[in-house]
Design a protein around this motif. Structure first.
Motif, PDB file in Angstrom:
ATOM      1  N   TYR A  28      17.708  79.361  26.575  1.00 34.20           N
ATOM      2  CA  TYR A  28      17.593  77.919  26.802  1.00 34.20           C
ATOM      3  C   TYR A  28      18.858  77.377  27.465  1.00 34.20           C
ATOM      4  CZ  TYR A  28      18.129  72.963  25.757  1.00 34.20           C
ATOM      5  OH  TYR A  28      18.385  71.623  25.863  1.00 34.20           O
ATOM      6  N   GLY A  29      20.024  77.805  26.951  1.00 30.71           N
ATOM      7  CA  GLY A  29      21.286  77.356  27.522  1.00 30.71           C
ATOM      8  C   GLY A  29      21.447  77.791  28.971  1.00 30.71           C
ATOM      9  N   LEU A  30      21.046  79.019  29.281  1.00 28.54           N
ATOM     10  CA  LEU A  30      21.167  79.527  30.647  1.00 28.54           C
ATOM     11  C   LEU A  30      20.275  78.757  31.623  1.00 28.54           C
ATOM     12  CD1 LEU A  30      21.224  83.365  29.906  1.00 28.54           C
ATOM     13  CD2 LEU A  30      23.122  82.002  30.806  1.00 28.54           C
ATOM     14  N   ILE A  31      19.125  78.300  31.126  1.00 27.59           N
ATOM     15  CA  ILE A  31      18.177  77.600  31.997  1.00 27.59           C
ATOM     16  C   ILE A  31      18.483  76.101  32.072  1.00 27.59           C
ATOM     17  CG2 ILE A  31      15.750  76.952  32.301  1.00 27.59           C
ATOM     18  CD1 ILE A  31      15.056  79.665  30.930  1.00 27.59           C
ATOM     19  N   ALA A  32      18.718  75.498  30.913  1.00 27.55           N
ATOM     20  CA  ALA A  32      18.816  74.038  30.855  1.00 27.55           C
ATOM     21  C   ALA A  32      20.223  73.499  31.072  1.00 27.55           C
ATOM     22  CB  ALA A  32      18.282  73.543  29.508  1.00 27.55           C
ATOM     23  N   LEU A  33      21.238  74.288  30.723  1.00 27.28           N
ATOM     24  CA  LEU A  33      22.604  73.759  30.783  1.00 27.28           C
ATOM     25  C   LEU A  33      23.374  74.223  32.027  1.00 27.28           C
ATOM     26  CD1 LEU A  33      23.603  74.059  26.998  1.00 27.28           C
ATOM     27  CD2 LEU A  33      22.626  72.115  28.206  1.00 27.28           C
ATOM     28  N   HIS A  34      22.769  75.027  32.841  1.00 24.70           N
ATOM     29  CA  HIS A  34      23.362  75.438  34.128  1.00 24.70           C
ATOM     30  C   HIS A  34      24.822  75.889  33.966  1.00 24.70           C
ATOM     31  CE1 HIS A  34      19.795  73.485  35.719  1.00 24.70           C
ATOM     32  NE2 HIS A  34      20.156  72.356  35.153  1.00 24.70           N
ATOM     33  N   GLU A  43      36.391  66.465  35.313  1.00 20.76           N
ATOM     34  CA  GLU A  43      35.133  66.041  34.718  1.00 20.76           C
ATOM     35  C   GLU A  43      34.493  67.205  33.964  1.00 20.76           C
ATOM     36  OE1 GLU A  43      32.541  64.385  37.591  1.00 20.76           O
ATOM     37  OE2 GLU A  43      33.957  62.845  38.266  1.00 20.76           O
ATOM     38  N   ILE A  44      33.397  66.909  33.265  1.00 22.39           N
ATOM     39  CA  ILE A  44      32.643  67.959  32.590  1.00 22.39           C
ATOM     40  C   ILE A  44      31.171  67.799  32.938  1.00 22.39           C
ATOM     41  CG2 ILE A  44      34.265  67.807  30.660  1.00 22.39           C
ATOM     42  CD1 ILE A  44      31.738  66.875  29.010  1.00 22.39           C
ATOM     43  N   ASN A  45      30.404  68.849  32.687  1.00 20.23           N
ATOM     44  CA  ASN A  45      28.956  68.758  32.823  1.00 20.23           C
ATOM     45  C   ASN A  45      28.323  69.610  31.727  1.00 20.23           C
ATOM     46  OD1 ASN A  45      29.315  71.381  33.673  1.00 20.23           O
ATOM     47  ND2 ASN A  45      28.773  70.987  35.816  1.00 20.23           N
ATOM     48  N   ASP A  46      27.026  69.886  31.839  1.00 23.30           N
ATOM     49  CA  ASP A  46      26.349  70.654  30.787  1.00 23.30           C
ATOM     50  C   ASP A  46      26.930  72.051  30.620  1.00 23.30           C
ATOM     51  OD1 ASP A  46      24.663  68.592  30.144  1.00 23.30           O
ATOM     52  OD2 ASP A  46      23.041  69.250  31.462  1.00 23.30           O
ATOM     53  N   SER A  47      27.480  72.622  31.683  1.00 21.08           N
ATOM     54  CA  SER A  47      28.057  73.962  31.579  1.00 21.08           C
ATOM     55  C   SER A  47      29.245  73.966  30.628  1.00 21.08           C
ATOM     56  CB  SER A  47      28.475  74.476  32.961  1.00 21.08           C
ATOM     57  OG  SER A  47      29.624  73.811  33.436  1.00 21.08           O
ATOM     58  N   THR A  48      29.981  72.857  30.579  1.00 20.42           N
ATOM     59  CA  THR A  48      31.104  72.744  29.638  1.00 20.42           C
ATOM     60  C   THR A  48      30.610  72.893  28.214  1.00 20.42           C
ATOM     61  OG1 THR A  48      32.139  71.164  31.166  1.00 20.42           O
ATOM     62  CG2 THR A  48      33.056  71.318  28.957  1.00 20.42           C
ATOM     63  N   VAL A  53      30.329  75.922  23.200  1.00 17.46           N
ATOM     64  CA  VAL A  53      29.575  76.371  22.024  1.00 17.46           C
ATOM     65  C   VAL A  53      29.693  77.885  21.853  1.00 17.46           C
ATOM     66  CG1 VAL A  53      27.262  76.611  21.037  1.00 17.46           C
ATOM     67  CG2 VAL A  53      27.975  74.433  22.036  1.00 17.46           C
ATOM     68  N   LEU A  54      29.551  78.647  22.959  1.00 20.58           N
ATOM     69  CA  LEU A  54      29.710  80.096  22.881  1.00 20.58           C
ATOM     70  C   LEU A  54      31.118  80.475  22.454  1.00 20.58           C
ATOM     71  CD1 LEU A  54      26.911  80.290  24.229  1.00 20.58           C
ATOM     72  CD2 LEU A  54      27.848  82.080  25.691  1.00 20.58           C
ATOM     73  N   MET A  55      32.081  79.750  22.958  1.00 18.57           N
ATOM     74  CA  MET A  55      33.474  80.019  22.634  1.00 18.57           C
ATOM     75  C   MET A  55      33.747  79.766  21.152  1.00 18.57           C
ATOM     76  SD  MET A  55      36.668  77.989  24.264  1.00 18.57           S
ATOM     77  CE  MET A  55      38.263  77.987  23.485  1.00 18.57           C
ATOM     78  N   GLN A  56      33.278  78.615  20.654  1.00 15.32           N
ATOM     79  CA  GLN A  56      33.503  78.283  19.245  1.00 15.32           C
ATOM     80  C   GLN A  56      32.915  79.344  18.324  1.00 15.32           C
ATOM     81  OE1 GLN A  56      30.619  75.949  17.588  1.00 15.32           O
ATOM     82  NE2 GLN A  56      31.417  76.420  15.546  1.00 15.32           N
ATOM     83  N   ASN A  57      31.681  79.739  18.584  1.00 20.58           N
ATOM     84  CA  ASN A  57      31.018  80.714  17.715  1.00 20.58           C
ATOM     85  C   ASN A  57      31.628  82.106  17.840  1.00 20.58           C
ATOM     86  OD1 ASN A  57      28.429  79.711  16.204  1.00 20.58           O
ATOM     87  ND2 ASN A  57      28.467  78.601  18.143  1.00 20.58           N
ATOM     88  N   GLU A 378      23.345  74.636  19.245  1.00 18.23           N
ATOM     89  CA  GLU A 378      24.514  75.059  18.460  1.00 18.23           C
ATOM     90  C   GLU A 378      24.111  75.954  17.290  1.00 18.23           C
ATOM     91  OE1 GLU A 378      25.847  71.442  20.667  1.00 18.23           O
ATOM     92  OE2 GLU A 378      24.020  72.062  19.615  1.00 18.23           O
ATOM     93  N   PHE A 379      23.083  75.543  16.557  1.00 20.72           N
ATOM     94  CA  PHE A 379      22.653  76.334  15.409  1.00 20.72           C
ATOM     95  C   PHE A 379      21.979  77.633  15.835  1.00 20.72           C
ATOM     96  CE2 PHE A 379      22.739  72.025  13.450  1.00 20.72           C
ATOM     97  CZ  PHE A 379      23.697  72.284  12.478  1.00 20.72           C
ATOM     98  N   GLY A 380      21.315  77.615  16.981  1.00 24.05           N
ATOM     99  CA  GLY A 380      20.692  78.836  17.482  1.00 24.05           C
ATOM    100  C   GLY A 380      21.710  79.894  17.848  1.00 24.05           C
ATOM    101  N   ILE A 381      22.804  79.481  18.494  1.00 21.78           N
ATOM    102  CA  ILE A 381      23.865  80.435  18.837  1.00 21.78           C
ATOM    103  C   ILE A 381      24.526  80.974  17.576  1.00 21.78           C
ATOM    104  CG2 ILE A 381      26.097  80.698  19.985  1.00 21.78           C
ATOM    105  CD1 ILE A 381      23.713  80.557  21.893  1.00 21.78           C
ATOM    106  N   ALA A 382      24.722  80.107  16.579  1.00 18.77           N
ATOM    107  CA  ALA A 382      25.283  80.562  15.301  1.00 18.77           C
ATOM    108  C   ALA A 382      24.372  81.598  14.652  1.00 18.77           C
ATOM    109  CB  ALA A 382      25.498  79.370  14.370  1.00 18.77           C
ATOM    110  N   ALA A 383      23.053  81.369  14.737  1.00 19.52           N
ATOM    111  CA  ALA A 383      22.083  82.315  14.166  1.00 19.52           C
ATOM    112  C   ALA A 383      22.213  83.686  14.813  1.00 19.52           C
ATOM    113  CB  ALA A 383      20.665  81.769  14.341  1.00 19.52           C
ATOM    114  N   PHE A 384      22.465  83.709  16.115  1.00 16.63           N
ATOM    115  CA  PHE A 384      22.629  84.982  16.826  1.00 16.63           C
ATOM    116  C   PHE A 384      23.792  85.781  16.243  1.00 16.63           C
ATOM    117  CE2 PHE A 384      24.772  87.361  20.255  1.00 16.63           C
ATOM    118  CZ  PHE A 384      23.754  88.241  20.594  1.00 16.63           C
TER     119      PHE A 384
END
Length: 418
Positions: A28-34, A43-48, A53-57, A378-384
């Motif tokens: 989902y992140g790869l498709i929706a967050l570019h 600036e930031i965008n969805d990729s940020t 989120v990946l970094m935090q987890n 966020e919770f999905g990545i944590a589940a992984f």
């Protein structure tokens, strides 16, 4: 003493299910967050959001699994025998470190060498040249040093951890040890445990959190930050040990683990929850009292912005709850209550790492409110990551004996009383 364990079908289903949820969240992140669309400078965008989120987890789950080997090492150096009956559990958890280290390095290297100045502002050479603070710190805040120290850290954790686990497993094959053999074996353990502890202090207790986490807010620094990060990851690591010990005990394993051992784990959880709070308060209070603009900028977005609820929820979840609940002796000997508190503590410190990472990366966001909430991604990545931990621990506990039956201190652990 047959200590071989076969994973129940339910454990395997949960493991596969959590990893599957994580893969779906990642897709989902790869498709929706570019994630490979670079934002404009400043600036930031969805990729940020995706990379943060990946970094935090990846950092959080790596550090708390790595804390298991630190637990083994400090108890070894203290000549503690009480933990021998359950030692294979933190060993199993520490076996996850190499897997999570690879994931962590992929994420961090993509951010640094991909030029994500929206997360690490110091990767933008043009911005560094114009900024006095960043220019002053460029001796260590640069991609080369970041990569060198990150590789050194995870490789040392992995290699020293593997060596200590191999020494442990070799004891199963040697048979009962006489005094001289046992003494030599213990000294070998102490030698490698000391090396691991020293390097752990130089990394988790010092440089690594500065690079991986504090440099997100590159204009701000705190000499207490690494200890704060260590306390958060160590108490979470202890809680993870408690969860697996209780699970295996409920499945008829770890026959020599008793209420006494659980009580000691509970005391560690209680003590380091208080220690974390001491560092939380000391860092916040000193900066609040001095009221220096360069220092208060870190807390301003966390205390006054949309992250305010999470910031103060940390204090309730990670201090008030453990203090009031784990203070009583009976609770620390109650398997159900320790399980609940272990889950609460891990979740609380996962939130703590989230508020370490997200506010600094979203400072320049025009949609700060929209990006400052926890969602399914966020919770999905944590589940992984939880699924990865369950998978690797499951492999270790089914391939190796859960009891160190030839350990010289086994009897001491069997008759342990606190």
């Amino acid at each position: 003493m047959n200590q071989l364990f076969e994973l129940p079908a339910s454990y395997k289903k949960w493991t596969i299910g959590l990893i599957a949820v994580g893969i779906v969240a990642l897709l989902y992140g790869l498709i929706a967050l570019h994630p490979f669309t670079q934002p404009a400078p400043g600036e930031i965008n969805d990729s940020t959001h995706f990379w943060a989120v990946l970094m935090q987890n990846s950092i959080f789950w790596l550090l708390i699994t790595n804390a298991s080997m630190f637990f083994i090492c400090i108890t070894t150096l203290a000549m503690g025998g009480w933990q021998v009956a359950l030692r294979r559990v933190p060993e199993a958890i520490s076996s996850v470190v190499p897997v999570l280290a690879i994931i962590n390095l992929i994420v961090l290297m993509t951010i640094v060498w991909g030029g994500h100045s929206d997360i690490y502002p110091w990767v933008d050479k043009a911005a560094v040249a114009k900024d006095d603070v960043l220019n002053w710190k460029k001796g260590f805040l640069n991609p080369g040093f970041f990569t060198f120290w990150s590789l050194l850290s995870v490789c040392a954790w992995g290699l020293l951890g593997k060596k200590l686990r191999s020494i442990s497993l070799e004891s199963d094959k040697t048979g009962p040890m006489d005094y001289e053999t046992g003494n030599k074996w213990i000294k070998t353990n102490i030698k490698y445990a000391a090396a691991y502890t020293v390097f752990f202090g130089l990394t988790v207790g010092s440089v690594t959190p500065w690079l991986w986490l504090m440099s997100i807010d590159a204009h701000w620094y705190s000499t207490m930050y690494s200890w704060y990060t260590f306390a958060s990851s160590f108490v979470s690591g202890l809680s993870l040990i408690a969860i697996f010990v209780i699970y295996l005990k409920n499945k008829g394993q770890l026959e020599y683990v008793t209420d006494e051992h659980l009580h000691d784990i509970g005391k560690f959880m209680f003590a380091f929850s208080v220690f974390w709070t001491y560092l939380w308060f000391s860092q916040y209070m000193l900066i609040w009292y001095a009221n220096i603009p360069d220092e208060t900028t870190y807390f301003k977005i966390r205390v006054e912005g949309p992250f305010r609820v999470v910031f103060f929820a940390n204090l309730i979840i990670n201090f008030i709850a453990p203090l009031l609940i784990l203070m009583k002796r009976g609770v620390k000997r109650n398997w159900t209550m320790v399980t609940i508190m272990a889950v609460v503590i891990i979740f609380g410190h996962w939130l703590d790492f989230w508020q370490m990472v997200m506010p600094g990366t979203l400072t320049n966001s025009k949609t700060l409110e929209d990006n400052s909430h926890l969602g399914l991604f966020e919770f999905g990545i944590a589940a992984f990551f939880i699924g990865i931990i369950m998978w690797r621990v499951g492999v270790y506990v089914t391939k190796n004996s859960l009891l160190m039956k030839n350990h010289p201190f086994l009897k001491e652990s069997m008759i342990h009383h606190t």
